[in-house]
Motif scaffolding. Structure first.
Motif, PDB file in Angstrom:
ATOM      1  N   ALA A 172       0.826  -1.209   0.000  1.00  0.00           N
ATOM      2  CA  ALA A 172       0.000   0.000   0.000  1.00  0.00           C
ATOM      3  C   ALA A 172       0.862   1.262   0.000  1.00  0.00           C
ATOM      4  N   LYS A 173       2.043   1.175   0.606  1.00  0.00           N
ATOM      5  CA  LYS A 173       2.950   2.325   0.648  1.00  0.00           C
ATOM      6  C   LYS A 173       3.744   2.483  -0.651  1.00  0.00           C
ATOM      7  N   LEU A 174       3.776   1.425  -1.455  1.00  0.00           N
ATOM      8  CA  LEU A 174       4.589   1.438  -2.674  1.00  0.00           C
ATOM      9  C   LEU A 174       3.803   1.870  -3.911  1.00  0.00           C
ATOM     10  N   ILE A 175       2.508   2.093  -3.772  1.00  0.00           N
ATOM     11  CA  ILE A 175       1.667   2.321  -4.949  1.00  0.00           C
ATOM     12  C   ILE A 175       0.922   3.648  -4.846  1.00  0.00           C
ATOM     13  N   LYS A 176       0.698   4.256  -5.983  1.00  0.00           N
ATOM     14  CA  LYS A 176      -0.005   5.540  -6.036  1.00  0.00           C
ATOM     15  C   LYS A 176      -1.499   5.349  -5.758  1.00  0.00           C
ATOM     16  N   THR A 177      -2.148   6.423  -5.344  1.00  0.00           N
ATOM     17  CA  THR A 177      -3.604   6.417  -5.239  1.00  0.00           C
ATOM     18  C   THR A 177      -4.200   6.073  -6.605  1.00  0.00           C
ATOM     19  N   ASP A 178      -5.176   5.202  -6.605  1.00  0.00           N
ATOM     20  CA  ASP A 178      -5.817   4.679  -7.817  1.00  0.00           C
ATOM     21  C   ASP A 178      -4.931   3.711  -8.589  1.00  0.00           C
ATOM     22  N   GLY A 179      -3.768   3.372  -8.017  1.00  0.00           N
ATOM     23  CA  GLY A 179      -2.925   2.367  -8.654  1.00  0.00           C
ATOM     24  C   GLY A 179      -3.556   0.985  -8.568  1.00  0.00           C
ATOM     25  N   LYS A 180      -3.159   0.087  -9.472  1.00  0.00           N
ATOM     26  CA  LYS A 180      -3.748  -1.251  -9.570  1.00  0.00           C
ATOM     27  C   LYS A 180      -2.786  -2.296  -9.008  1.00  0.00           C
ATOM     28  N   ILE A 181      -3.366  -3.307  -8.353  1.00  0.00           N
ATOM     29  CA  ILE A 181      -2.567  -4.414  -7.829  1.00  0.00           C
ATOM     30  C   ILE A 181      -3.191  -5.728  -8.259  1.00  0.00           C
ATOM     31  N   VAL A 182      -2.348  -6.703  -8.566  1.00  0.00           N
ATOM     32  CA  VAL A 182      -2.830  -8.038  -8.883  1.00  0.00           C
ATOM     33  C   VAL A 182      -2.030  -9.037  -8.052  1.00  0.00           C
ATOM     34  N   LEU A 183      -2.742  -9.966  -7.430  1.00  0.00           N
ATOM     35  CA  LEU A 183      -2.152 -10.940  -6.526  1.00  0.00           C
ATOM     36  C   LEU A 183      -2.521 -12.344  -6.987  1.00  0.00           C
ATOM     37  N   ALA A 184      -1.577 -13.264  -6.920  1.00  0.00           N
ATOM     38  CA  ALA A 184      -1.865 -14.652  -7.296  1.00  0.00           C
ATOM     39  C   ALA A 184      -1.004 -15.583  -6.457  1.00  0.00           C
ATOM     40  N   GLY A 185      -1.262 -16.899  -6.648  1.00  0.00           N
ATOM     41  CA  GLY A 185      -0.628 -17.901  -5.806  1.00  0.00           C
ATOM     42  C   GLY A 185      -1.557 -18.328  -4.695  1.00  0.00           C
ATOM     43  N   LEU A 186      -2.867 -18.152  -4.902  1.00  0.00           N
ATOM     44  CA  LEU A 186      -3.864 -18.371  -3.859  1.00  0.00           C
ATOM     45  C   LEU A 186      -4.780 -19.536  -4.206  1.00  0.00           C
ATOM     46  N   ILE A 187      -5.021 -20.393  -3.231  1.00  0.00           N
ATOM     47  CA  ILE A 187      -6.029 -21.423  -3.401  1.00  0.00           C
ATOM     48  C   ILE A 187      -7.325 -20.953  -2.745  1.00  0.00           C
ATOM     49  N   THR A 188      -8.402 -21.656  -3.010  1.00  0.00           N
ATOM     50  CA  THR A 188      -9.733 -21.213  -2.617  1.00  0.00           C
ATOM     51  C   THR A 188      -9.828 -20.870  -1.128  1.00  0.00           C
ATOM     52  N   SER A 189      -9.267 -21.707  -0.266  1.00  0.00           N
ATOM     53  CA  SER A 189      -9.405 -21.517   1.181  1.00  0.00           C
ATOM     54  C   SER A 189      -8.647 -20.305   1.708  1.00  0.00           C
ATOM     55  N   GLN A 190      -7.782 -19.705   0.885  1.00  0.00           N
ATOM     56  CA  GLN A 190      -6.958 -18.578   1.334  1.00  0.00           C
ATOM     57  C   GLN A 190      -7.523 -17.217   0.940  1.00  0.00           C
ATOM     58  N   ILE A 191      -8.536 -17.203   0.097  1.00  0.00           N
ATOM     59  CA  ILE A 191      -9.018 -15.949  -0.479  1.00  0.00           C
ATOM     60  C   ILE A 191      -9.519 -14.977   0.580  1.00  0.00           C
ATOM     61  N   ASP A 192     -10.367 -15.435   1.485  1.00  0.00           N
ATOM     62  CA  ASP A 192     -10.981 -14.528   2.458  1.00  0.00           C
ATOM     63  C   ASP A 192      -9.934 -13.855   3.336  1.00  0.00           C
ATOM     64  N   GLU A 193      -8.926 -14.611   3.760  1.00  0.00           N
ATOM     65  CA  GLU A 193      -7.904 -14.045   4.636  1.00  0.00           C
ATOM     66  C   GLU A 193      -7.074 -12.987   3.902  1.00  0.00           C
ATOM     67  N   VAL A 194      -6.763 -13.237   2.637  1.00  0.00           N
ATOM     68  CA  VAL A 194      -5.999 -12.263   1.857  1.00  0.00           C
ATOM     69  C   VAL A 194      -6.849 -11.016   1.589  1.00  0.00           C
ATOM     70  N   LEU A 195      -8.112 -11.216   1.252  1.00  0.00           N
ATOM     71  CA  LEU A 195      -9.010 -10.071   1.052  1.00  0.00           C
ATOM     72  C   LEU A 195      -9.092  -9.210   2.309  1.00  0.00           C
ATOM     73  N   GLU A 196      -9.174  -9.844   3.456  1.00  0.00           N
ATOM     74  CA  GLU A 196      -9.249  -9.104   4.715  1.00  0.00           C
ATOM     75  C   GLU A 196      -8.017  -8.234   4.926  1.00  0.00           C
ATOM     76  N   ALA A 197      -6.856  -8.734   4.506  1.00  0.00           N
ATOM     77  CA  ALA A 197      -5.611  -7.984   4.683  1.00  0.00           C
ATOM     78  C   ALA A 197      -5.529  -6.783   3.750  1.00  0.00           C
ATOM     79  N   TYR A 198      -6.152  -6.867   2.565  1.00  0.00           N
ATOM     80  CA  TYR A 198      -5.995  -5.815   1.554  1.00  0.00           C
ATOM     81  C   TYR A 198      -7.140  -4.806   1.513  1.00  0.00           C
ATOM     82  N   THR A 199      -8.309  -5.149   2.018  1.00  0.00           N
ATOM     83  CA  THR A 199      -9.441  -4.223   1.915  1.00  0.00           C
ATOM     84  C   THR A 199      -9.261  -2.910   2.682  1.00  0.00           C
TER      85      THR A 199
END
Length: 308
Positions: free
Chosen positions: A253-280
């Motif tokens: 979050a500190k490395l990216i501009k306002t309105d900047g885009k991020i893409v994350l991968a390497g996630l299996i189904t059971s990990q999605i909610d926890e990662v979303l919680e960290a980024y929202t």
């Protein structure tokens, strides 16, 4: 000419003993394979996870080592199988091939979304006028064959990257960073904890004529560079693992501009909610995406936009 192979299936706590016994007999190489259907996801550096049930294959060079003349390999397999409580064992012959080139036969050009192709260095591009990323797979992660890489490439191909600064964190082979440059990005800062990845990314950037637009760092080097320059990304790609992705959320979050885009991968189904919680708290996150109609459906991609 051929090579002799001895195979046995045993529990993982017996693998080390089996390897030692095979090497004592003069094996030149040992291969470990999953004996069931137990997925092992990409490990962290220095981690060496094993399946619970393993097929151990030992290869013996009977072509150049005369000491194996007349050897009863069936008998040897029986002896070692008994010592490691093997569930089964067998022997085979392996035809001699040019192994320096044999692995190349498994790689073919891959078409991603849009007009982007991943083309192994030794093959011709199927569509010369397309955006062709020439790749030497090397020893670093990221060939385009894994679903997580393809998910990110598909996402990148749909973005307007013209004159954008991209940070590729966990760059592996450099495939995402190089693709971003071929798709119009102005510059890429690529980061990985593996020195082999730094080398692979540098080499693949040269293959594609974009070496002057990419800088490759180990994490400590990147942190110093970023602190000195204050540079911020328009886009961040991070195809790594769920645990480090969660920990990196405030840092990204500190490395990216306002309105900047991020893409994350390497996630299996059971990990999605926890990662979303960290980024929202930092990003407006899009709906998770996967290849629902393919065998890789358990791998997912997350993307989002930096909140101002």
């Amino acid at each position: 000419m051929s090579w002799q192979q001895l195979h046995l299936q045993c529990q993982k706590d017996k693998v080390e003993l089996a390897e030692a016994l095979f090497y004592d007999l003069g094996a030149v190489s040992i291969l470990l394979e999953d004996a069931g259907d137990e997925p092992l996801f990409e490990p962290m550096p220095n981690e060496e996870p094993l399946w619970g049930n393993v097929v151990v294959t030992a290869i013996f060079d009977t072509n150049s080592d005369d000491s194996f003349d007349g050897t009863d390999f069936e008998g040897l397999a029986n002896e070692i199988a008994a010592k490691v409580d093997a569930e089964r064992h067998w022997t085979t012959r392996l035809d001699d091939k040019d192994w320096t080139k044999e692995w190349m036969t498994y790689y073919k050009p891959i078409k991603c979304a849009g007009n982007l192709w991943i083309v192994p260095e030794w093959l011709d591009a199927p569509e010369p006028n397309a955006t062709n990323l020439i790749l030497d797979p090397g020893l670093a992660f990221g060939t385009g064959y894994h679903a997580t890489t393809r998910l990110c490439l598909d996402w990148l191909s749909k973005q307007d990257l013209t004159d954008k600064t991209v940070i590729d964190y966990g760059c592996g082979s450099g495939i995402l960073g190089v693709a971003a440059l071929l798709l119009g990005a102005k510059q890429v800062l690529a980061v990985d904890i593996d020195p082999q990845a730094v080398l692979a990314t540098t080499q693949n950037a040269k293959l594609n004529g974009v070496a002057d637009k990419i800088q490759v760092f180990l994490p400590e080097e990147f942190a110093k560079h970023q602190a000195k320059t204050g540079i911020l990304a328009d886009t961040i790609t991070a195809n790594i693992l769920a645990k480090p992705l969660i920990g990196f959320a405030p840092y990204f979050a500190k490395l990216i501009k306002t309105d900047g885009k991020i893409v994350l991968a390497g996630l299996i189904t059971s990990q999605i909610d926890e990662v979303l919680e960290a980024y929202t708290p930092y990003f407006t996150m899009d709906t998770p995406h996967n290849y629902a109609d393919k065998e890789d459906h358990h791998w997912h991609r997350l993307s989002g936009t930096r909140i101002g």
